[in-house]
Motif scaffolding. Sequence first.
Motif, PDB file in Angstrom:
ATOM      1  N   MET A 136       0.834  -1.194   0.000  1.00  0.00           N
ATOM      2  CA  MET A 136       0.000   0.000   0.000  1.00  0.00           C
ATOM      3  C   MET A 136       0.870   1.245   0.000  1.00  0.00           C
ATOM      4  O   MET A 136       0.581   2.221  -0.683  1.00  0.00           O
ATOM      5  CB  MET A 136      -0.904   0.017   1.239  1.00  0.00           C
ATOM      6  N   LEU A 137       1.949   1.206   0.759  1.00  0.00           N
ATOM      7  CA  LEU A 137       2.795   2.394   0.848  1.00  0.00           C
ATOM      8  C   LEU A 137       3.637   2.575  -0.405  1.00  0.00           C
ATOM      9  O   LEU A 137       4.267   3.601  -0.604  1.00  0.00           O
ATOM     10  CB  LEU A 137       3.703   2.310   2.082  1.00  0.00           C
ATOM     11  N   THR A 138       3.693   1.581  -1.256  1.00  0.00           N
ATOM     12  CA  THR A 138       4.424   1.725  -2.520  1.00  0.00           C
ATOM     13  C   THR A 138       3.479   2.156  -3.625  1.00  0.00           C
ATOM     14  O   THR A 138       3.777   3.059  -4.402  1.00  0.00           O
ATOM     15  CB  THR A 138       5.071   0.379  -2.910  1.00  0.00           C
ATOM     16  N   VAL A 139       2.346   1.483  -3.701  1.00  0.00           N
ATOM     17  CA  VAL A 139       1.445   1.718  -4.820  1.00  0.00           C
ATOM     18  C   VAL A 139       0.709   3.042  -4.700  1.00  0.00           C
ATOM     19  O   VAL A 139       0.628   3.810  -5.656  1.00  0.00           O
ATOM     20  CB  VAL A 139       0.445   0.543  -4.919  1.00  0.00           C
ATOM     21  N   ILE A 140       0.177   3.311  -3.524  1.00  0.00           N
ATOM     22  CA  ILE A 140      -0.624   4.533  -3.374  1.00  0.00           C
ATOM     23  C   ILE A 140       0.187   5.803  -3.667  1.00  0.00           C
ATOM     24  O   ILE A 140      -0.258   6.663  -4.431  1.00  0.00           O
ATOM     25  CB  ILE A 140      -1.261   4.597  -1.970  1.00  0.00           C
ATOM     26  N   PRO A 141       1.384   5.952  -3.074  1.00  0.00           N
ATOM     27  CA  PRO A 141       2.157   7.154  -3.418  1.00  0.00           C
ATOM     28  C   PRO A 141       2.463   7.254  -4.900  1.00  0.00           C
ATOM     29  O   PRO A 141       2.429   8.345  -5.467  1.00  0.00           O
ATOM     30  CB  PRO A 141       3.445   6.999  -2.606  1.00  0.00           C
ATOM     31  N   LEU A 142       2.762   6.121  -5.539  1.00  0.00           N
ATOM     32  CA  LEU A 142       3.042   6.143  -6.980  1.00  0.00           C
ATOM     33  C   LEU A 142       1.833   6.667  -7.737  1.00  0.00           C
ATOM     34  O   LEU A 142       1.949   7.526  -8.613  1.00  0.00           O
ATOM     35  CB  LEU A 142       3.384   4.737  -7.478  1.00  0.00           C
ATOM     36  N   LEU A 143       0.671   6.133  -7.397  1.00  0.00           N
ATOM     37  CA  LEU A 143      -0.535   6.572  -8.083  1.00  0.00           C
ATOM     38  C   LEU A 143      -0.787   8.047  -7.833  1.00  0.00           C
ATOM     39  O   LEU A 143      -1.061   8.817  -8.767  1.00  0.00           O
ATOM     40  CB  LEU A 143      -1.740   5.740  -7.621  1.00  0.00           C
ATOM     41  N   ILE A 168      10.863   2.256  -3.566  1.00  0.00           N
ATOM     42  CA  ILE A 168      11.224   1.206  -2.615  1.00  0.00           C
ATOM     43  C   ILE A 168      12.316   1.698  -1.687  1.00  0.00           C
ATOM     44  O   ILE A 168      12.320   1.405  -0.504  1.00  0.00           O
ATOM     45  CB  ILE A 168      11.673  -0.054  -3.372  1.00  0.00           C
ATOM     46  N   GLY A 169      13.241   2.463  -2.219  1.00  0.00           N
ATOM     47  CA  GLY A 169      14.259   3.038  -1.349  1.00  0.00           C
ATOM     48  C   GLY A 169      13.627   3.980  -0.344  1.00  0.00           C
ATOM     49  O   GLY A 169      13.959   3.969   0.832  1.00  0.00           O
ATOM     50  N   GLY A 170      12.681   4.761  -0.811  1.00  0.00           N
ATOM     51  CA  GLY A 170      12.033   5.717   0.079  1.00  0.00           C
ATOM     52  C   GLY A 170      11.220   5.037   1.159  1.00  0.00           C
ATOM     53  O   GLY A 170      11.125   5.521   2.278  1.00  0.00           O
ATOM     54  N   ASP A 171      10.659   3.878   0.816  1.00  0.00           N
ATOM     55  CA  ASP A 171       9.908   3.087   1.791  1.00  0.00           C
ATOM     56  C   ASP A 171      10.669   2.949   3.090  1.00  0.00           C
ATOM     57  O   ASP A 171      10.139   3.126   4.173  1.00  0.00           O
ATOM     58  CB  ASP A 171       9.688   1.668   1.237  1.00  0.00           C
ATOM     59  N   VAL A 172      11.927   2.581   2.958  1.00  0.00           N
ATOM     60  CA  VAL A 172      12.736   2.272   4.130  1.00  0.00           C
ATOM     61  C   VAL A 172      12.757   3.434   5.102  1.00  0.00           C
ATOM     62  O   VAL A 172      12.519   3.283   6.293  1.00  0.00           O
ATOM     63  CB  VAL A 172      14.177   1.930   3.699  1.00  0.00           C
ATOM     64  N   VAL A 173      13.007   4.607   4.567  1.00  0.00           N
ATOM     65  CA  VAL A 173      13.151   5.774   5.417  1.00  0.00           C
ATOM     66  C   VAL A 173      11.805   6.242   5.959  1.00  0.00           C
ATOM     67  O   VAL A 173      11.657   6.539   7.145  1.00  0.00           O
ATOM     68  CB  VAL A 173      13.832   6.888   4.596  1.00  0.00           C
ATOM     69  N   VAL A 174      10.817   6.274   5.080  1.00  0.00           N
ATOM     70  CA  VAL A 174       9.509   6.771   5.490  1.00  0.00           C
ATOM     71  C   VAL A 174       8.888   5.853   6.535  1.00  0.00           C
ATOM     72  O   VAL A 174       8.272   6.305   7.501  1.00  0.00           O
ATOM     73  CB  VAL A 174       8.592   6.909   4.255  1.00  0.00           C
ATOM     74  N   GLU A 175       9.065   4.534   6.364  1.00  0.00           N
ATOM     75  CA  GLU A 175       8.499   3.603   7.339  1.00  0.00           C
ATOM     76  C   GLU A 175       9.104   3.811   8.714  1.00  0.00           C
ATOM     77  O   GLU A 175       8.439   3.634   9.735  1.00  0.00           O
ATOM     78  CB  GLU A 175       8.730   2.160   6.880  1.00  0.00           C
ATOM     79  N   THR A 176      10.365   4.189   8.745  1.00  0.00           N
ATOM     80  CA  THR A 176      11.000   4.415  10.043  1.00  0.00           C
ATOM     81  C   THR A 176      10.423   5.639  10.738  1.00  0.00           C
ATOM     82  O   THR A 176      10.074   5.600  11.907  1.00  0.00           O
ATOM     83  CB  THR A 176      12.516   4.615   9.860  1.00  0.00           C
TER      84      THR A 176
END
Lengths: 333, 310, 607
Positions: A105-112, A265-273
Amino acid sequence: MKHWRTIQLIAARVGERLLVLVIIATILFFMFRLMPGNPLVAYISPTFTAEQQEALMKAFGLDKPLSVQYFIYMANLARGNLGDSFFYKKPVAQLMGELLPNTLMLTVIPLLLAYAFGIVAGTVLAWRRGSKLEGAGIIYTLISRSAPEFWVGMILLTLFAFKLKWFPASGASSPGVIYSSFLHQVTSADFWRHLILPALTMAFYLQGLPLLLMRSNMLDVLEEDFVTMARMKGVSEWTVVLRHAARNALLPVVTAMALGIGYTIGGDVVVETIFSWPGLGRMLVRAVANRDYPLAQGAFFVLAALMVFMNLVADVMYYVLDPRVGRTKEATT
Amino acid sequence: MSVDVASTQRSEVPVAEIATTTAPGSFSALWAGLRRDRMAMVGVFIYAAAFVLAIIGPSLAPYDPQQVIKDSAGNWLTSQEPSPQFLLGTTNMGRDIFSQLLYGARPAVVVGFLAAFIVVAIGTIIGLVSGYFGGWVDSVLMRLADVAFGIPFLPFVVVLVAFLKPSIWNVVLGMSLLFWCNTARVIRSQVLVVKERDFVEAARVAGASPWRILFVYVAPNVLPLSFLYGSLAMGWAILTEASVSFLGFGDPKVISWGFMLQDAYNAQAMTRGAWAWIIPPGLCIMAMVMAGFFIGRGTEEMLFPRLREQ
Amino acid sequence: MLKSHKKLTRREFLATAAIVGSSIALASCGATPTATPAPTATKAAAPAPTATKAAAPAPTATKAAAAAPTTAPAAAGDAKARVIRKLILVGQDQGSDAKEFEMGKFTADAVKQLGIDVELQAMPWEQLSDLVWYQRDKWDFTMWQMVGRAERSDPDELLYNLFHSSTVKDGYNFIGYIKPEYDKLAEAQRAETDPAKRVELVKQCQAMLNEDQPYVNYCHQMMDYVYNNTVWEPSTILDQAGIGAKNFWTFISAKPKGDQKDMVLVSGPVVTAINPLYISGGTDSWVTELIWDRLMRIGTDGLAKPWAAEKVQWADPKTVDITLRQGMKWHDGKPVTIDDVIFSFQAPMGDEAPMYKPFVSRIDSITKTGDNTCRFVLKTAYVPFETASLAKINLIPKHIWEPVLKDLSTKPENAEKYQEKVPIGSGPFKFVAWKQSEEVTLEANTEHFNAPKMRRWVLRFVANPEAVLGMMHSGELNFISFYAGDPALLLSEVQKDPKLSVVSTIELGSRFLAMNERRPPFDDVWFRKALSMCIDKQAIVQGIYKGRAVVSNSIISPSMKAWYNDKLPPIPVDVKAARQLLKDHGYDWDSSGKLMYPAGKTETLAK
């Protein structure tokens, strides 16, 4: 037959992507096994006797030669067995399964969001070429592409969650709320309230690329003959922009989505933290910090697989939308 | 004018030739182009300033960035507001933020330059070889690029750095292993176009060896493109290093801007309202990255390297 | 529009080379991208070593001549061989524990004042423990800490495990402290049944350790637990000595004031397993403590008291009789029987629960003596048995775990790998849900003999310390049970918000500098004592802990009022006196101010 050719190309692409995945898995294997440090350290409590440590090394297959370990590893991978986490003691695949929906969800929604906004904004900026709006828009885009994501995240979190209290400050759901299924989660307002801030943080960074691409393409297309023709025919400005120009400019933007995937995907790591989002990125960081090798390996592999999959989706969309290029590609390679 | 179809490879940016009005395809042309574009000059200025700061910054800093500053009574001067003595205030452990900011320029420039250089070198060479020789060499190299494209770069750098050693060189290593693929693809496309040109054909007919043709005739015509991607890579490198430091995997001995932000984050600078701690490093990072974009010939040319004859 | 070909002009070539060359040059001067300044940084407040150089008199001048051999200053080569090598201080890095990292930096700088070159090597926690535990002869000295757990309320675990010679090889005595007199004292205290005499022995242990300085004890942290006083009745938030407000008793007695009947608390590290036979990290135990009961529990006073056991009676120092409380039920409805109790203590004796095995290793036999009674017979008299064993072993249902353990005994895995879908215990809270990496939810077991007053216990995992503060203000959380950030900031936030209250306790654990006695000069007690005199512990408490810690001079925390020796002579912070102490014991400094071993001893460990 046009479709047959397309299907062939798609199949070939799928094959290529799978090969890439296999290579990545191999790289991963060697990376994790050849790293310095004793991998069992984080796991074996000092209360274990020497015999117990021996037994554990056997159980993890760490006493066998590297080549044997590799084959076991690849065989397991093919079966979907990613090993067991040192700390959680659970199968890594199970942990991945539990967290994948959140990261998805955190990958697809921001992309959209990013692409929807970028495409529209790019169109507007192209339309309003030379105006103050365009100037401001360019500056805005540059800022969004050069500000570190975590920095933006920190600021947004403080502003919207702490000061204004519009959104919650952590997690994917409110305390004590239990979702019965993924569908339930995705349709619950509580979930979306939690998703908005992290998604916006990522979308803010991502939208720069589609915006600029769209604008550039639009500027090109707007000068093309058929657009001039449409204008001469007296078709309204708005219709020209929308119907003729946008549709033709869209293709390269869509195909350039692949560029954005790596950043997501790279951004996922940081944002999730920052947002304490229970996802794979955060789990990877923790697993790496804890030297939980199987878990780190598994999380990394799943993220890479996600990327490969999304690239494949972009590939397929490209071929479906424009089979012409497939043919030309054959001619030039 | 439509984009060159031959170069519209999957998932890459369409590329056309670099047209110039002064001396053809060379650095002097590039420099002339830069000079014309005001934003690009701003970018150059920022880079120059960063470069200078990297060299003399540490000597300009009023304090040692690691040093805990105490007052005459021996109390640690923690979390001070900005003042003439501490231009940006102090951290929660009593260290001068402004000094840290100045020191941070060096790792930024080093990481940026080094990573950009390596990325561009590898990417250009692979692009040249792949585009010119074609065949199975091309297939293998592009497959390699596919793999590099398929690996999520921040997780990769994190894993590499955490397992090898948290040092700044390992961060550069991690980035170099992955970032070259973008450049390689673009260079390759450009080479595909250039190698069909008459002068290359002429050199071939004259009996020049393929390597000579590649490096003496083809390469100079793609180098400006390399240079542009280099400046982009510099920005990406700095952003990545900042992210890695922020996650806590950075080099503990190096004060970089990313490290400063991690420090601020761990010290809950936002809650304290220590904006002088949070904003400046972020702005510095932004400035460096934006400089890269500016130098990439303004926003349009950054993506479609083709001068707009306005 | 077409380019004509162009070879690289000489100018362009040189320009490229210049750019490349300068970046490489920059890179190599950037090889030390940060300034690691010499200790004599002029802006530092610490006294510069040059000042003390003048204070070190020539070797021939003082009474040390009596001890000095006649070969004194002559052999320059001999002096060089005596120079003490650069010492490496290891410790956690900033990401693992910011305060430990800062203490490491502070310590390194302090020790340099003795004329030694010191380098701090910070590393992640796992790497550090690997080094310290498994490579016992490879490190010089390390920043370390002992975490305060309820079971450590009895001083035995600290005094014996850390310093007895039997645990030198692969146990907790990783510093290699070997002293027969201390061994005797440690053994005596754990067998002494007279409480007053035992206290005396425990205090003697501390006194001996203070003399020998195997550790330089730095401080005990204040634990500040914050709760929302509009949600929870303040009088029901209980403080436990050395543990703080986040304890079992608070969880069962906290009374909700209003509509919010759920306690929402927080942890940074996540729960990785909910398993009564496995503990992977501190946070896991918060949950296991609540789901599973034990025969005894450590009360708020730090002493073990009967819990699931109605009566605990010692027939003799090796024999104890347990009477099980009546009417307890497992969460699946079945009754808790004495067979379950016996099973619970037998299960870890095998190989399936290595974490708990040591805690049942002293048991010789367990026999059922009645419908709800049983008798434990120990191998030797072991006074801390109640704390170390009866208050630690989780009571598990035989009907669930017997078949599981039997099955596991045939496989290479052990019980630690087993995770019940719905963990069943008999404790005051029942398992409801576990959202991976997000939260664990428990609900009150209303049928428990001491049922909690709250409705649910919800533990959230929040990675961002700032988010924790924000969530507390917004009401998303109502108990801060974990906070990795700045303690002074936490307190100022509490002061700003009237609905927040704080409960502060001195921790049971402590932070210290551990010196490896396998490696000189740390094998010399006088060196250790001199080193100890260079560390300004008060400055650490003020600067790093922002005042939220107390200086410590013993491994035993002052929160253990019964055991703490408050008469220990404090170590003065005096670098001059430290150097004098070294001098009195034969140490000296060479011409550049570097510390040297006493004559006759040379540096054998330099690389």
